[in-house]
Write an enzyme that holds these catalytic residues in place. Structure first.
Site, PDB file in Angstrom:
ATOM      1  N   TYR A 221       2.515 -35.333 -11.167  1.00  0.00           N
ATOM      2  CA  TYR A 221       2.166 -36.642 -10.628  1.00  0.00           C
ATOM      3  C   TYR A 221       2.603 -37.716 -11.618  1.00  0.00           C
ATOM      4  O   TYR A 221       1.984 -37.932 -12.656  1.00  0.00           O
ATOM      5  CB  TYR A 221       0.668 -36.753 -10.372  1.00  0.00           C
ATOM      6  CG  TYR A 221       0.117 -35.755  -9.371  1.00  0.00           C
ATOM      7  CD1 TYR A 221       0.956 -35.082  -8.480  1.00  0.00           C
ATOM      8  CD2 TYR A 221      -1.241 -35.476  -9.326  1.00  0.00           C
ATOM      9  CE1 TYR A 221       0.451 -34.167  -7.574  1.00  0.00           C
ATOM     10  CE2 TYR A 221      -1.757 -34.572  -8.410  1.00  0.00           C
ATOM     11  CZ  TYR A 221      -0.910 -33.913  -7.547  1.00  0.00           C
ATOM     12  OH  TYR A 221      -1.429 -33.009  -6.661  1.00  0.00           O
TER      13      TYR A 221
ATOM     14  N   GLY B  87      -3.933 -39.820   4.782  1.00  0.00           N
ATOM     15  CA  GLY B  87      -4.350 -41.151   5.206  1.00  0.00           C
ATOM     16  C   GLY B  87      -4.233 -41.394   6.697  1.00  0.00           C
ATOM     17  O   GLY B  87      -4.873 -42.308   7.225  1.00  0.00           O
TER      18      GLY B  87
END
Length: 314
Positions: free
Chosen positions: A46, A197
């Site tokens: 990440y 999401g």
């Protein structure tokens, strides 16, 4: 290994979903800890690398409150990811870097992020087990591994958790992975429990930034937009019945699947942490579960593109 019922996924703070949001993301992590959400998930890739630094700074002074999880399993040329690498040498290199960036002397849970088909899982887990013996890792995990790989890994060293995508619209792990880990007594950590999401009803392919990696995900493509939007409308309907948000219903559905699941929704906003925590108070009834249970069969598009699909369930 015991954790909070709900975890926190930190990827979006510095990677994948458009511009980094380190300041607000740090506030979100600290709000999670204030609420007792103590399972904090990060990974070497990440950023790459930057997210572990942000997480480490956010939990500084509160290490004893956190079950800290990170992941390794990729090769890099500088900050460019060049492929998977499950070799013992890469495992050792990755862990030393993760500990330094996180500012800790051990991690609670260390995952192999993606299985490397070139390296027997026994070799990879054997090297990871050495880190347990050295006190640098408390528990081992795998991410997006097949049932057979999980069994072989667990026979080499106990596996505490398996992390894979799981949500109302991603249920492929139910076929062989979930039955296997439950037979072996391994916990399950669903990532993207909110459909990256989409299931919140606040995200669509048209709203994504040019740099957002979801643009490469088929479910966010324009040709699948109408079909998948219809799924969200059903989630909205159930949410309205309970005076909840779609996100809370999506998480409540995950919780309904068993007490051995600890979902790790990600956010960069403290207010969303509060919202996600509220999902623990939502109780879905049989009618809700019936309406929600068939949504995965109506999804348009695979959960990854071809390159992503090639790295899962190995």
């Amino acid at each position: 290994m015991e954790t909070s019922a709900l975890g926190f996924g930190s990827m979006g703070i510095s990677y994948a979903y458009g511009s980094p949001a380190e300041e607000s993301g740090t506030e979100a992590i600290r709000r999670a800890l204030d609420l007792g959400i103590t399972m904090i998930d990060t990974a070497e890739i990440y950023g790459p690398f930057r997210n572990e630094e942000v997480v480490g700074a956010a939990i500084a002074g509160r290490r004893d409150q956190v079950q800290l999880a990170t992941k390794f399993g990729f090769a890099f040329d500088g900050t460019r990811q060049t492929g998977v690498d499950g070799s013992p040498a890469n495992a050792k290199r990755a862990l030393e870097g993760s500990l330094k960036r996180l500012g800790v002397d051990y991690v609670d849970l260390w995952y192999q992020h993606r299985v490397d088909p070139k390296v027997p899982i026994e070799e990879t887990v054997g090297a990871m087990a050495e880190a347990v013996a050295e006190g640098k890792v408390r528990h081992l995990g795998l991410s997006e591994a097949s049932a057979d790989t999980i069994r072989r890994a667990h026979a080499t060293h106990p596996i505490a958790a398996v992390q894979s995508e799981y949500s109302l619209w991603s249920r492929d792990v139910e076929e062989t992975v979930l039955p296997t880990i439950r037979q072996l007594g391994i916990g399950f950590v669903p990532y993207s429990p909110l459909g990256r999401g989409f299931l919140t009803g606040t995200v669509s392919g048209e709203t994504l930034a040019a740099s957002d990696l979801r643009r490469n995900h088929p479910r966010f493509a324009a040709e699948n937009g109408e079909r998948n939007a219809a799924i969200v409308e059903i989630v909205r309907s159930v949410a309205a019945k309970h005076g909840a948000t779609p996100a809370q219903v999506a998480l409540a559905w995950v919780f309904s699947r068993g007490e051995d699941l600890v979902p790790i929704p990600g956010t960069t906003k403290a207010a969303r942490v509060d919202e996600n925590a509220g999902s623990l108070q939502v109780r879905l009834d049989d009618d809700d579960l019936r309406r929600l249970g068939g949504l995965a069969d109506r999804v348009g598009g695979e959960r990854y593109n071809a390159a992503g699909l090639a790295m899962i369930q190995r």
